[in-house]
Scaffold this motif. Structure first.
Motif, PDB file in Angstrom:
ATOM      1  N   ALA A  13     -53.122  42.959 -56.239  1.00  0.00           N
ATOM      2  CA  ALA A  13     -54.184  42.428 -55.376  1.00  0.00           C
ATOM      3  C   ALA A  13     -54.584  41.023 -55.816  1.00  0.00           C
ATOM      4  N   LEU A  16     -51.624  38.621 -55.031  1.00  0.00           N
ATOM      5  CA  LEU A  16     -51.482  38.401 -53.586  1.00  0.00           C
ATOM      6  C   LEU A  16     -52.569  37.468 -53.064  1.00  0.00           C
ATOM      7  N   ALA A  17     -53.793  37.637 -53.548  1.00  0.00           N
ATOM      8  CA  ALA A  17     -54.876  36.744 -53.136  1.00  0.00           C
ATOM      9  C   ALA A  17     -54.545  35.304 -53.510  1.00  0.00           C
ATOM     10  N   ILE A  35     -58.484  40.293 -50.192  1.00  0.00           N
ATOM     11  CA  ILE A  35     -57.603  41.443 -50.431  1.00  0.00           C
ATOM     12  C   ILE A  35     -58.508  42.549 -50.950  1.00  0.00           C
ATOM     13  N   VAL A  38     -54.896  47.340 -52.730  1.00  0.00           N
ATOM     14  CA  VAL A  38     -53.458  47.548 -52.534  1.00  0.00           C
ATOM     15  C   VAL A  38     -53.175  48.993 -52.886  1.00  0.00           C
ATOM     16  N   VAL A  49     -51.382  46.663 -48.008  1.00  0.00           N
ATOM     17  CA  VAL A  49     -52.354  45.680 -48.483  1.00  0.00           C
ATOM     18  C   VAL A  49     -53.477  45.603 -47.454  1.00  0.00           C
ATOM     19  N   TYR A  50     -54.685  45.946 -47.877  1.00  0.00           N
ATOM     20  CA  TYR A  50     -55.838  45.935 -46.984  1.00  0.00           C
ATOM     21  C   TYR A  50     -56.531  44.586 -47.091  1.00  0.00           C
ATOM     22  N   VAL A  51     -56.601  43.865 -45.960  1.00  0.00           N
ATOM     23  CA  VAL A  51     -57.170  42.526 -45.942  1.00  0.00           C
ATOM     24  C   VAL A  51     -58.418  42.477 -45.066  1.00  0.00           C
ATOM     25  N   PHE A  89     -49.325  44.568 -44.350  1.00  0.00           N
ATOM     26  CA  PHE A  89     -50.732  44.169 -44.311  1.00  0.00           C
ATOM     27  C   PHE A  89     -51.437  44.879 -43.171  1.00  0.00           C
TER      28      PHE A  89
END
Length: 93
Positions: A13, A16-17, A35, A38, A49-51, A89
């Motif tokens: 996480a 990725l951010a 983010i 994850v 991946v929860y955004v 995502f």
């Protein structure tokens, strides 16, 4: 959930951010993308991946899913894993 898996999800996480913020050059993306979390599959082959964002979440998710290969490649350079998960995502609820 094991501590090792939880650490991997948290590390992913954070990375990725940073990748989304620093490396993606798509002007359609909002300035701030969060983010939320994850979720890795048990075999680390895939990750959801929860955004979240304050605006244009549908467009944001679509852009990120379109760029998933680039993001995965960047993640592979920064994480020490045998297998980098395939990213998907979705909007955080």
């Amino acid at each position: 959930m094991s501590v090792g898996k939880q650490r991997l999800e948290q590390q992913a996480a954070r990375l990725l951010a940073a990748i989304i913020h620093d490396e993606l050059q798509d002007p359609r993306l909002p300035m701030i993308i969060g983010i939320e979390r994850v979720d890795l599959s048990p075999d680390n082959a895939s990750a959801v991946v929860y955004v979240s964002t304050l605006e244009r979440i549908d467009d944001t998710v679509e852009i990120l899913n379109h760029a998933h290969r680039f993001i995965q490649d960047e993640l592979a350079h920064r994480m020490k894993l045998r297998r980098i998960p395939r990213l998907r995502f979705v909007e955080a609820v």
